[in-house]
Design a protein around this motif. Structure first.
Motif, PDB file in Angstrom:
ATOM      1  N   GLY A  97       0.846  -1.099  -0.008  1.00 50.77           N
ATOM      2  CA  GLY A  97      -0.069  -0.015   0.123  1.00 50.77           C
ATOM      3  C   GLY A  97       0.687   1.241  -0.021  1.00 50.77           C
ATOM      4  N   ALA A  98       1.954   1.298   0.792  1.00 54.35           N
ATOM      5  CA  ALA A  98       2.782   2.597   0.740  1.00 54.35           C
ATOM      6  C   ALA A  98       3.338   2.816  -0.481  1.00 54.35           C
ATOM      7  CB  ALA A  98       4.023   2.122   1.773  1.00 54.35           C
ATOM      8  N   GLY A  99       3.685   1.705  -1.367  1.00 54.35           N
ATOM      9  CA  GLY A  99       4.427   1.845  -2.724  1.00 54.35           C
ATOM     10  C   GLY A  99       3.066   2.291  -3.724  1.00 54.35           C
ATOM     11  N   LEU A 100       1.927   1.943  -3.384  1.00 61.21           N
ATOM     12  CA  LEU A 100       0.849   2.467  -4.155  1.00 61.21           C
ATOM     13  C   LEU A 100       0.753   3.892  -3.977  1.00 61.21           C
ATOM     14  CD1 LEU A 100      -1.383   1.954  -6.223  1.00 61.21           C
ATOM     15  CD2 LEU A 100      -2.712   1.069  -4.354  1.00 61.21           C
ATOM     16  N   PHE A 101       0.715   4.003  -2.595  1.00 62.34           N
ATOM     17  CA  PHE A 101       0.334   5.605  -2.124  1.00 62.34           C
ATOM     18  C   PHE A 101       1.424   6.521  -2.683  1.00 62.34           C
ATOM     19  CE2 PHE A 101       0.311   9.075   0.775  1.00 62.34           C
ATOM     20  CZ  PHE A 101      -0.854   8.976   1.518  1.00 62.34           C
ATOM     21  N   ARG A 102       2.830   6.112  -2.631  1.00 58.91           N
ATOM     22  CA  ARG A 102       3.817   7.005  -3.321  1.00 58.91           C
ATOM     23  C   ARG A 102       3.538   7.138  -4.652  1.00 58.91           C
ATOM     24  NH1 ARG A 102       6.340  11.360  -2.086  1.00 58.91           N
ATOM     25  NH2 ARG A 102       8.646  11.234  -3.010  1.00 58.91           N
ATOM     26  N   LEU A 103       3.213   6.083  -5.556  1.00 60.62           N
ATOM     27  CA  LEU A 103       3.085   6.337  -6.712  1.00 60.62           C
ATOM     28  C   LEU A 103       1.905   7.201  -7.194  1.00 60.62           C
ATOM     29  CD1 LEU A 103       3.326   5.188  -9.644  1.00 60.62           C
ATOM     30  CD2 LEU A 103       1.725   3.292  -9.265  1.00 60.62           C
ATOM     31  N   LEU A 104       0.734   7.160  -6.336  1.00 59.31           N
ATOM     32  CA  LEU A 104      -0.117   8.120  -6.508  1.00 59.31           C
ATOM     33  C   LEU A 104       0.141   9.494  -6.208  1.00 59.31           C
ATOM     34  CD1 LEU A 104      -3.301   5.822  -5.091  1.00 59.31           C
ATOM     35  CD2 LEU A 104      -2.782   6.447  -7.691  1.00 59.31           C
ATOM     36  N   GLN A 105       1.017   9.697  -5.201  1.00 59.84           N
ATOM     37  CA  GLN A 105       1.418  10.992  -4.747  1.00 59.84           C
ATOM     38  C   GLN A 105       2.199  11.501  -6.126  1.00 59.84           C
ATOM     39  OE1 GLN A 105       3.700  10.349  -1.073  1.00 59.84           O
ATOM     40  NE2 GLN A 105       2.532  12.017  -0.155  1.00 59.84           N
ATOM     41  N   THR A 236       8.462   6.430   7.256  1.00 60.71           N
ATOM     42  CA  THR A 236       9.724   6.136   6.627  1.00 60.71           C
ATOM     43  C   THR A 236       9.549   6.425   5.164  1.00 60.71           C
ATOM     44  OG1 THR A 236       9.309   3.736   6.778  1.00 60.71           O
ATOM     45  CG2 THR A 236      10.549   4.609   8.441  1.00 60.71           C
ATOM     46  N   THR A 237       8.535   6.333   4.501  1.00 62.09           N
ATOM     47  CA  THR A 237       8.562   6.459   3.349  1.00 62.09           C
ATOM     48  C   THR A 237       7.765   7.797   2.424  1.00 62.09           C
ATOM     49  OG1 THR A 237       6.433   5.119   3.000  1.00 62.09           O
ATOM     50  CG2 THR A 237       8.509   4.015   2.798  1.00 62.09           C
ATOM     51  N   THR A 238       6.483   7.757   3.063  1.00 57.62           N
ATOM     52  CA  THR A 238       5.527   9.091   2.530  1.00 57.62           C
ATOM     53  C   THR A 238       5.768  10.340   3.618  1.00 57.62           C
ATOM     54  OG1 THR A 238       3.656   8.432   3.791  1.00 57.62           O
ATOM     55  CG2 THR A 238       3.718   7.498   1.785  1.00 57.62           C
ATOM     56  N   LYS A 239       6.310  10.009   4.612  1.00 60.27           N
ATOM     57  CA  LYS A 239       6.761  11.211   5.421  1.00 60.27           C
ATOM     58  C   LYS A 239       5.443  11.973   5.688  1.00 60.27           C
ATOM     59  CE  LYS A 239      11.248  10.542   5.250  1.00 60.27           C
ATOM     60  NZ  LYS A 239      11.281   9.378   4.472  1.00 60.27           N
ATOM     61  N   ALA A 240       4.275  11.525   5.663  1.00 59.87           N
ATOM     62  CA  ALA A 240       3.067  12.289   6.027  1.00 59.87           C
ATOM     63  C   ALA A 240       2.350  12.106   7.398  1.00 59.87           C
ATOM     64  CB  ALA A 240       2.101  11.673   4.929  1.00 59.87           C
ATOM     65  N   VAL A 241       3.040  11.330   8.422  1.00 54.40           N
ATOM     66  CA  VAL A 241       2.565  11.291   9.767  1.00 54.40           C
ATOM     67  C   VAL A 241       2.768  12.789  10.398  1.00 54.40           C
ATOM     68  CG1 VAL A 241       2.494  10.156  11.736  1.00 54.40           C
ATOM     69  CG2 VAL A 241       2.720   8.840   9.744  1.00 54.40           C
TER      70      VAL A 241
END
Length: 304
Positions: A97-105, A236-241
């Motif tokens: 999901g994080a990979g998908l989230f980053r791709l959509l970002q 650690t990936t999207t830095k959105a927290v």
């Protein structure tokens, strides 16, 4: 009382965020839901960016799940074996999901995708809840109750290979079924900031065939670990927290859950479920309005 949210990059009224958490916690205590599926839309309505709202709501759900897990452990309401399989699938799903989230970002469509998913999810769940609650109200007024469904796992689950025994749940099924269910829930947790209990509980009942005495506790067990993993993945990936936002929400939700639990003891459960269904549908309609309605002026300037 304004506070600056470093990740969201805006100032908010801390009391409003605490009150929002209080309201979601109140609903959580009244209706027995995690509340994460309402937290993210309400934060978006307040003006928090959808990416930050989804990531921060996941961390708030983690904190809110701790006390519930311990309570169910004390009464033996957790199938740890089943829970660990769900957690394994959920952790892998969080990474995917994080990979998908980053791709959509990167493609610039993440905010729209989050809104569309919430409209579809809340609309379908609210409709099912409304139908079930209206049926319960009619039965309470003397109507003939529908025939009870025989508890057993779904035929598709029965076809899967490599069966294991889950003694606490009384099941002999393939671990692939809960593994895939956990994987799907993990993706939703990262994308939408939800615990996934509103999907897990019906799926565990009607697909896996688990007994009602262990469903809620096992669901909370999975939610606790998967939302924690999703929070770490986001951090650690999207830095959105935004930890400031998450703490404010948690302060309100903890207090609200206690008040909601007390109120729920005095109200009829079928009317509580009907009220929750109407709230969920109202939030879905508001999200749909935000997607479909185009203002006369897309940009505006306010002089203070």
């Amino acid at each position: 009382m304004d506070l600056y949210l470093p990740i969201a990059n805006l100032s908010v009224n801390a009391l409003v965020i605490v009150a929002l958490g209080l309201g979601v916690g109140l609903l959580s205590g009244m209706f027995g839901v995690g509340g994460g599926f309402l937290t993210t839309p309400l934060l978006i309505f307040y003006g928090i960016p959808p990416t930050v709202a989804a990531a921060s709501a996941a961390s708030q759900v983690t904190g809110a799940s701790v006390s519930g897990v311990f309570a169910h452990f004390r009464r033996g309401g957790v199938d740890v074996h089943m829970g660990l399989v769900l957690v394994a699938g959920g952790v892998v799903g969080s990474i995917a999901g994080a990979g998908l989230f980053r791709l959509l970002q990167v493609t610039g469509v993440i905010d729209t995708v989050i809104a569309i998913l919430y409209v579809l999810m809340l609309g379908s769940i609210g409709g099912l809840m409304l139908h079930e609650s209206i049926t319960a109200v009619r039965v309470g007024r003397g109507a003939v109750p529908p025939r009870a469904r025989k508890r057993r796992h779904h035929p598709l689950v029965a076809m899967l290979p490599l069966r294991w025994r889950f003694y606490r749940s009384g099941l002999y099924i393939s671990p692939l079924a809960p593994l895939l269910l956990g994987f799907f829930t993990g993706i939703l947790t990262v994308l939408l900031g939800v615990g996934g209990g509103f999907i897990l509980v019906p799926a565990m009942l009607y697909l896996l065939g688990m007994g009602t005495q262990v469903v809620v506790g096992t669901s909370l067990f999975q939610i606790l670990f998967v939302t924690a993993a999703a929070t770490m993945v986001h951090a650690t990936t999207t830095k959105a927290v935004d930890i400031v936002l998450a703490v404010l929400l948690l302060i309100g939700s903890v207090a609200g859950a206690q008040l909601g639990a007390r109120f729920a003891q005095k109200a009829k459960p079928e009317y509580l479920r009907l009220a929750l269904a109407l709230i969920v549908i109202a939030v879905a309609l508001r999200m749909l309005l935000g997607l479909a309605w185009r203002p006369d002026e897309i940009y505006s300037v306010e002089l203070l």
